[in-house]
Design a protein around this motif. Structure first.
Motif, PDB file in Angstrom:
ATOM      1  N   TYR A  23       0.975  -1.137   0.055  1.00 37.65           N
ATOM      2  CA  TYR A  23       0.214   0.047   0.011  1.00 37.65           C
ATOM      3  C   TYR A  23       0.807   1.066  -0.150  1.00 37.65           C
ATOM      4  CZ  TYR A  23      -3.749   3.290   1.447  1.00 37.65           C
ATOM      5  OH  TYR A  23      -4.669   4.208   1.577  1.00 37.65           O
ATOM      6  N   ILE A  24       0.669   2.155  -0.952  1.00 38.52           N
ATOM      7  CA  ILE A  24       1.852   3.059  -1.212  1.00 38.52           C
ATOM      8  C   ILE A  24       0.759   4.437  -1.066  1.00 38.52           C
ATOM      9  CG2 ILE A  24       3.396   4.557  -2.723  1.00 38.52           C
ATOM     10  CD1 ILE A  24       3.370   1.650  -4.256  1.00 38.52           C
ATOM     11  N   SER A  25       1.223   5.417  -0.141  1.00 37.06           N
ATOM     12  CA  SER A  25       0.507   6.714   0.132  1.00 37.06           C
ATOM     13  C   SER A  25       1.477   7.914   0.384  1.00 37.06           C
ATOM     14  CB  SER A  25      -0.323   6.441   1.448  1.00 37.06           C
ATOM     15  OG  SER A  25       0.513   6.244   2.529  1.00 37.06           O
ATOM     16  N   GLN A  26       1.114   8.852   0.759  1.00 38.25           N
ATOM     17  CA  GLN A  26       1.801  10.186   0.903  1.00 38.25           C
ATOM     18  C   GLN A  26       0.988  10.488   2.426  1.00 38.25           C
ATOM     19  OE1 GLN A  26       2.152  12.578  -2.448  1.00 38.25           O
ATOM     20  NE2 GLN A  26       3.959  11.668  -2.925  1.00 38.25           N
ATOM     21  N   CYS A  29      -2.086  13.013   1.777  1.00 35.49           N
ATOM     22  CA  CYS A  29      -3.189  12.385   0.934  1.00 35.49           C
ATOM     23  C   CYS A  29      -4.410  12.015   1.773  1.00 35.49           C
ATOM     24  CB  CYS A  29      -2.694  11.151  -0.030  1.00 35.49           C
ATOM     25  SG  CYS A  29      -3.980  10.383  -0.595  1.00 35.49           S
ATOM     26  N   SER A  30      -5.478  12.894   1.833  1.00 38.08           N
ATOM     27  CA  SER A  30      -6.677  12.459   2.658  1.00 38.08           C
ATOM     28  C   SER A  30      -7.276  10.985   2.411  1.00 38.08           C
ATOM     29  CB  SER A  30      -7.688  13.708   2.664  1.00 38.08           C
ATOM     30  OG  SER A  30      -8.276  13.801   1.600  1.00 38.08           O
ATOM     31  N   ILE A  31      -7.354  10.971   0.784  1.00 38.21           N
ATOM     32  CA  ILE A  31      -7.919   9.656   0.374  1.00 38.21           C
ATOM     33  C   ILE A  31      -6.992   8.435   0.910  1.00 38.21           C
ATOM     34  CG2 ILE A  31      -8.381   8.300  -1.537  1.00 38.21           C
ATOM     35  CD1 ILE A  31      -8.757  10.947  -3.237  1.00 38.21           C
ATOM     36  N   CYS A  32      -5.698   8.487   1.022  1.00 38.01           N
ATOM     37  CA  CYS A  32      -4.852   7.544   1.497  1.00 38.01           C
ATOM     38  C   CYS A  32      -5.069   6.961   2.872  1.00 38.01           C
ATOM     39  CB  CYS A  32      -3.543   7.927   1.136  1.00 38.01           C
ATOM     40  SG  CYS A  32      -2.812   8.511  -0.361  1.00 38.01           S
ATOM     41  N   HIS A  33      -5.457   8.141   3.674  1.00 37.25           N
ATOM     42  CA  HIS A  33      -5.681   7.966   5.112  1.00 37.25           C
ATOM     43  C   HIS A  33      -7.222   7.391   5.442  1.00 37.25           C
ATOM     44  CE1 HIS A  33      -1.986   9.997   6.261  1.00 37.25           C
ATOM     45  NE2 HIS A  33      -2.182  11.013   5.688  1.00 37.25           N
ATOM     46  N   ALA A  34      -7.757   7.570   4.592  1.00 38.18           N
ATOM     47  CA  ALA A  34      -9.366   7.059   4.468  1.00 38.18           C
ATOM     48  C   ALA A  34      -9.414   5.632   4.052  1.00 38.18           C
ATOM     49  CB  ALA A  34     -10.284   7.924   3.725  1.00 38.18           C
ATOM     50  N   LEU A  35      -8.561   5.256   2.893  1.00 33.32           N
ATOM     51  CA  LEU A  35      -8.587   3.981   2.423  1.00 33.32           C
ATOM     52  C   LEU A  35      -7.955   3.005   3.281  1.00 33.32           C
ATOM     53  CD1 LEU A  35      -9.681   2.529  -0.017  1.00 33.32           C
ATOM     54  CD2 LEU A  35      -7.239   3.064  -1.244  1.00 33.32           C
ATOM     55  N   LEU A  36      -6.756   3.362   3.758  1.00 37.41           N
ATOM     56  CA  LEU A  36      -5.794   2.404   4.547  1.00 37.41           C
ATOM     57  C   LEU A  36      -6.507   1.469   5.556  1.00 37.41           C
ATOM     58  CD1 LEU A  36      -3.024   1.176   4.979  1.00 37.41           C
ATOM     59  CD2 LEU A  36      -2.702   3.063   6.736  1.00 37.41           C
ATOM     60  N   PRO A  37      -7.384   2.022   6.356  1.00 38.79           N
ATOM     61  CA  PRO A  37      -8.153   1.185   7.525  1.00 38.79           C
ATOM     62  C   PRO A  37      -9.209   0.345   6.667  1.00 38.79           C
ATOM     63  CG  PRO A  37      -8.177   3.465   7.962  1.00 38.79           C
ATOM     64  CD  PRO A  37      -7.639   3.546   6.612  1.00 38.79           C
ATOM     65  N   ARG A  52       2.372  -4.627   3.579  1.00 44.74           N
ATOM     66  CA  ARG A  52       3.224  -3.506   3.757  1.00 44.74           C
ATOM     67  C   ARG A  52       2.722  -2.190   3.582  1.00 44.74           C
ATOM     68  NH1 ARG A  52       4.123  -7.431   6.613  1.00 44.74           N
ATOM     69  NH2 ARG A  52       5.991  -8.258   7.291  1.00 44.74           N
ATOM     70  N   HIS A  53       2.935  -1.280   4.457  1.00 42.48           N
ATOM     71  CA  HIS A  53       2.647   0.169   3.637  1.00 42.48           C
ATOM     72  C   HIS A  53       4.018   1.009   3.339  1.00 42.48           C
ATOM     73  CE1 HIS A  53       1.930   4.526   5.030  1.00 42.48           C
ATOM     74  NE2 HIS A  53       0.963   4.380   4.261  1.00 42.48           N
ATOM     75  N   PRO A  72      -3.629   7.102  -3.312  1.00 40.16           N
ATOM     76  CA  PRO A  72      -3.010   5.737  -2.892  1.00 40.16           C
ATOM     77  C   PRO A  72      -3.006   4.665  -3.855  1.00 40.16           C
ATOM     78  CG  PRO A  72      -5.483   5.864  -2.345  1.00 40.16           C
ATOM     79  CD  PRO A  72      -5.009   7.293  -2.919  1.00 40.16           C
ATOM     80  N   ALA A  73      -1.920   3.845  -3.843  1.00 42.57           N
ATOM     81  CA  ALA A  73      -1.625   2.981  -5.052  1.00 42.57           C
ATOM     82  C   ALA A  73      -1.830   1.281  -4.180  1.00 42.57           C
ATOM     83  CB  ALA A  73      -0.491   2.959  -5.513  1.00 42.57           C
ATOM     84  N   VAL A  74      -2.546   0.388  -4.520  1.00 39.93           N
ATOM     85  CA  VAL A  74      -2.377  -0.822  -4.003  1.00 39.93           C
ATOM     86  C   VAL A  74      -1.829  -1.767  -4.821  1.00 39.93           C
ATOM     87  CG1 VAL A  74      -3.914  -2.772  -3.015  1.00 39.93           C
ATOM     88  CG2 VAL A  74      -4.527  -0.350  -2.527  1.00 39.93           C
ATOM     89  N   LEU A  75      -0.824  -2.606  -4.691  1.00 36.90           N
ATOM     90  CA  LEU A  75      -0.028  -3.494  -5.490  1.00 36.90           C
ATOM     91  C   LEU A  75      -0.358  -4.745  -5.052  1.00 36.90           C
ATOM     92  CD1 LEU A  75       3.004  -1.268  -6.359  1.00 36.90           C
ATOM     93  CD2 LEU A  75       0.971  -1.278  -7.485  1.00 36.90           C
ATOM     94  N   VAL A  76      -0.468  -5.849  -5.733  1.00 39.07           N
ATOM     95  CA  VAL A  76      -0.762  -7.091  -5.101  1.00 39.07           C
ATOM     96  C   VAL A  76       0.037  -8.142  -6.145  1.00 39.07           C
ATOM     97  CG1 VAL A  76      -2.204  -9.102  -4.804  1.00 39.07           C
ATOM     98  CG2 VAL A  76      -3.280  -6.724  -4.458  1.00 39.07           C
ATOM     99  N   PHE A  77       1.071  -8.906  -5.226  1.00 39.43           N
ATOM    100  CA  PHE A  77       1.845  -9.708  -5.822  1.00 39.43           C
ATOM    101  C   PHE A  77       1.899 -11.200  -5.449  1.00 39.43           C
ATOM    102  CE2 PHE A  77       3.958  -5.560  -5.651  1.00 39.43           C
ATOM    103  CZ  PHE A  77       4.444  -5.356  -6.511  1.00 39.43           C
TER     104      PHE A  77
END
Length: 108
Positions: A23-26, A29-37, A52-53, A72-77
């Motif tokens: 999970y990549i954020s800054q 970034c309010s969207i990042c903080h809202a999406l993480l939970p 991992r963040h 935010p960016a969500v990358l799945v491997f």
């Protein structure tokens, strides 16, 4: 979600986990903080998926390494290969479907 603090740590994490989510954020970034939970809550249904963040301000190389243009960016491997990504607007239903497919596939 635990944090990674270098591009080397990110690469090692992805290479060493069967299923992983980054999970990549800054910080600003309010969207990042809202999406993480929401992502953390969803991951409780998939205990085999390690997550991992990464703060893109702390590790600016992450943008170039993974071609992330927005957060935010969500990358799945799966086994070190990128299988799914969403950035900026991450539909939780679609993320759930993708995680379920990967989890099922690797459990067979």
């Amino acid at each position: 979600m635990n944090a990674l603090h270098s591009i080397e740590d990110i690469n090692t994490f992805i290479e060493n986990e069967t299923l992983s989510l980054v999970y990549i954020s800054q910080p600003n970034c309010s969207i990042c903080h809202a999406l993480l939970p929401q992502v953390e809550e969803l991951l409780r249904e998939y205990p085999r998926i390690s997550s991992r963040h990464v703060d893109a301000e702390e590790v600016p190389e992450v943008a170039g390494r993974f071609s992330v243009m927005t957060v935010p960016a969500v990358l799945v491997f799966a086994e070190g290969k990128e299988m799914f990504r969403k950035a900026r607007f991450v539909p939780m239903g679609e993320l759930n479907q993708q995680l379920a497919k990967l989890n099922h596939f690797l459990n067979e």
